[in-house]
Design an enzyme around this catalytic site. Structure first.
Site, short mmCIF file in Angstrom:
data_model
loop_
_atom_site.label_atom_id
_atom_site.label_comp_id
_atom_site.label_asym_id
_atom_site.label_seq_id
_atom_site.Cartn_x
_atom_site.Cartn_y
_atom_site.Cartn_z
N GLY A 1 1.03 -1.29 0.15
CA GLY A 1 0.49 0.01 0.06
C GLY A 1 0.86 1.22 -0.26
O GLY A 1 1.19 1.75 0.88
N SER B 1 1.29 4.98 -0.36
CA SER B 1 0.31 6.24 0.08
C SER B 1 1.06 7.91 -0.20
O SER B 1 0.20 8.57 0.13
CB SER B 1 0.38 6.31 1.95
OG SER B 1 1.73 6.35 2.14
N VAL C 1 6.45 8.39 3.25
CA VAL C 1 8.43 8.43 3.67
C VAL C 1 7.90 6.74 4.20
O VAL C 1 9.39 5.57 3.51
CB VAL C 1 8.73 8.67 4.28
CG1 VAL C 1 9.03 8.67 5.61
CG2 VAL C 1 10.23 8.09 4.24
N MET D 1 -4.19 3.87 -2.75
CA MET D 1 -5.57 3.66 -2.20
C MET D 1 -6.07 4.84 -2.72
O MET D 1 -5.61 6.09 -1.60
CB MET D 1 -5.41 3.22 -1.03
CG MET D 1 -5.53 1.93 -1.31
SD MET D 1 -5.84 1.27 0.86
CE MET D 1 -3.56 1.01 1.01
N CYS E 1 -10.07 1.26 9.60
CA CYS E 1 -9.37 2.24 8.49
C CYS E 1 -8.82 0.73 8.34
O CYS E 1 -8.38 -0.03 7.22
CB CYS E 1 -8.60 2.85 8.54
SG CYS E 1 -8.51 3.17 6.76
N CYS F 1 -6.91 11.69 6.08
CA CYS F 1 -6.26 12.25 4.23
C CYS F 1 -8.15 13.38 4.64
O CYS F 1 -8.18 14.95 4.07
CB CYS F 1 -6.03 12.69 3.43
SG CYS F 1 -6.25 12.95 1.75
#
Length: 403
Positions: free
Chosen positions: A10, A12, A15, A36, A103, A203
């Site tokens: 995943g 994102s 880092v 994602m 999540c 986010c």
């Protein structure tokens, strides 16, 4: 060296996931990077405060640099249904959800995992600061969720709702590293994310205040702020009996200590007004906008039906401090199924009710109706809807949604 196993990372755009992908490639895995996209409803956020496009680009650049395949997947419909709608429903009911835990359970290690398996992946990997261990119990492999080596970044609490099946497919390649080491690796490999700041929170909320986000569906509604005195008679029942072991508490004592308190307006006096009880949570101090109280004012209870907020003065107010909580039977989750408590049994562990909180000794008492969790030290701001997690040393054993 493992040359056959396929892992979907995943990516994102941060880092941690970048270094995760690099380390897996170094270890000989066949690595695929997947970004994602979880939210794109422009009506409830300020687009430049939710830089998913920038994150997606950074994720793609990292994949390019590492010469691994890359694709983006839009999970926003599932995210809306499983996370955002749930959040609104919980706040509307006066509860405090933890979207990060949800999540991981519902999106990253369910929907995303299934998408990875369609690509014939053996594992999914994330940049979480936690570790996976294995042991054999009765000839069967049991997977362990262990704290990250960096105590300041340990994210095992956020994964406390994962099950054995999900853990069997999960890899956490940076869990044994310190954050400083992760950044150092990213710099050495000249990854575009090496100096990128860590994202804070979810986010889709970005830097928008949570009440502002909630107002998209939960409309403001004026109500009373009531201050509750410290000497309310019912507080006497909430204290832990001296010299009695928690295992010996009778049912009445357990319920008195562990069940949430319910207040009504005539127990205190009105000291102000608010714009909606569903915007507030137990333990909250900011946003009340009531001055001249001397000691700081904390939320000790909310009632979204009558739309009242109940508050207490000072950090030692008995309404703010509780020694116990209850998890209904259907909300008790065991990561370690082999350590599941049966009704009538007890165990001692360490527990926490929020991320990065120091672990505190707890006694778990399993009854037919659910799990009673008793803390050695009083806990501040226990709120319905939050998650409690219990540990044996560095290993997360189970968790549950607080009633």
């Amino acid at each position: 060296m493992n040359t056959k196993k396929r892992v979907v990372v995943g990516l994102s755009g941060g880092v941690d996931s970048s270094v995760t992908a690099y380390l897996l490639k170094e270890q000989g895995y066949e690595v695929i990077g997947m970004f994602m996209k979880n939210w794109h409803d422009e009506s409830v956020t300020i687009s430049n405060e939710c830089p998913w496009m920038e994150d997606s680009t950074d994720a793609m650049l990292v994949a390019e640099k590492l010469s691994i395949p890359f694709q983006a997947i839009d999970l926003s419909a599932d995210y809306q249904k499983r996370i955002v709608d749930y959040m609104f429903a919980e706040y509307k009911a006066g509860r405090t959800p933890n979207p990060d835990i949800l999540c991981n359970r519902e999106i990253k290690f369910d929907i995303f995992l299934k998408a990875a398996q369609k690509l014939k992946a053996d594992y999914v990997a994330t940049g979480h600061y936690c570790q996976r261990g294995e042991l054999e119990v009765d000839g069967k492999t049991v997977y362990r969720l262990l704290a990250g080596a960096d105590a300041n970044k340990d994210q095992s609490y956020f994964l406390c709702q994962l099950n054995q099946e999900q853990l069997s497919k999960a890899l956490f390649p940076i869990g044994h590293l310190q954050k400083s080491e992760v950044r150092k690796i990213a710099k050495e490999q000249d990854l575009v994310t090496a100096d990128k700041k860590d994202s804070q929170g979810l986010c889709f909320i970005g830097k928008v205040r949570l009440p502002d986000f909630l107002q998209q569906q939960l409309k403001p509604k004026k109500g009373k702020i009531i201050v509750i005195p410290e000497d309310l008679p019912l507080y006497a029942e909430k204290t832990v009996p001296a010299g009695v072991s928690p295992q010996d508490f009778d049912q009445e004592t357990l319920d008195a200590i562990c069940m949430p308190l319910h207040y009504h307006a005539d127990q205190g006096k009105q000291i102000g007004e608010h714009n909606g009880a569903h915007y507030f949570t137990v333990g909250q101090r900011k946003g009340l906008q009531v001055g001249g109280t001397g000691k700081p004012l904390f939320v000790i209870g909310t009632d979204t039906v009558v739309n009242n907020i109940y508050t207490g003065l000072g950090e030692t107010h008995p309404g703010l401090l509780r020694y116990g909580l209850f998890v209904p039977k259907s909300d008790v989750h065991w990561i370690r199924e082999d350590l599941r408590l049966e009704p009538g049994t007890t165990a001692t562990y360490s527990g926490r009710i929020r991320y990065r909180q120091a672990l505190s000794p707890v006694t778990l008492i399993m009854k037919e109706n659910g799990l009673y969790v008793l803390f050695e030290q009083a806990q501040k701001g226990i709120a319905s809807g939050q998650f409690v997690a219990w540990y044996d040393g560095a290993e997360a054993i189970g968790s549950g949604t607080i009633f």
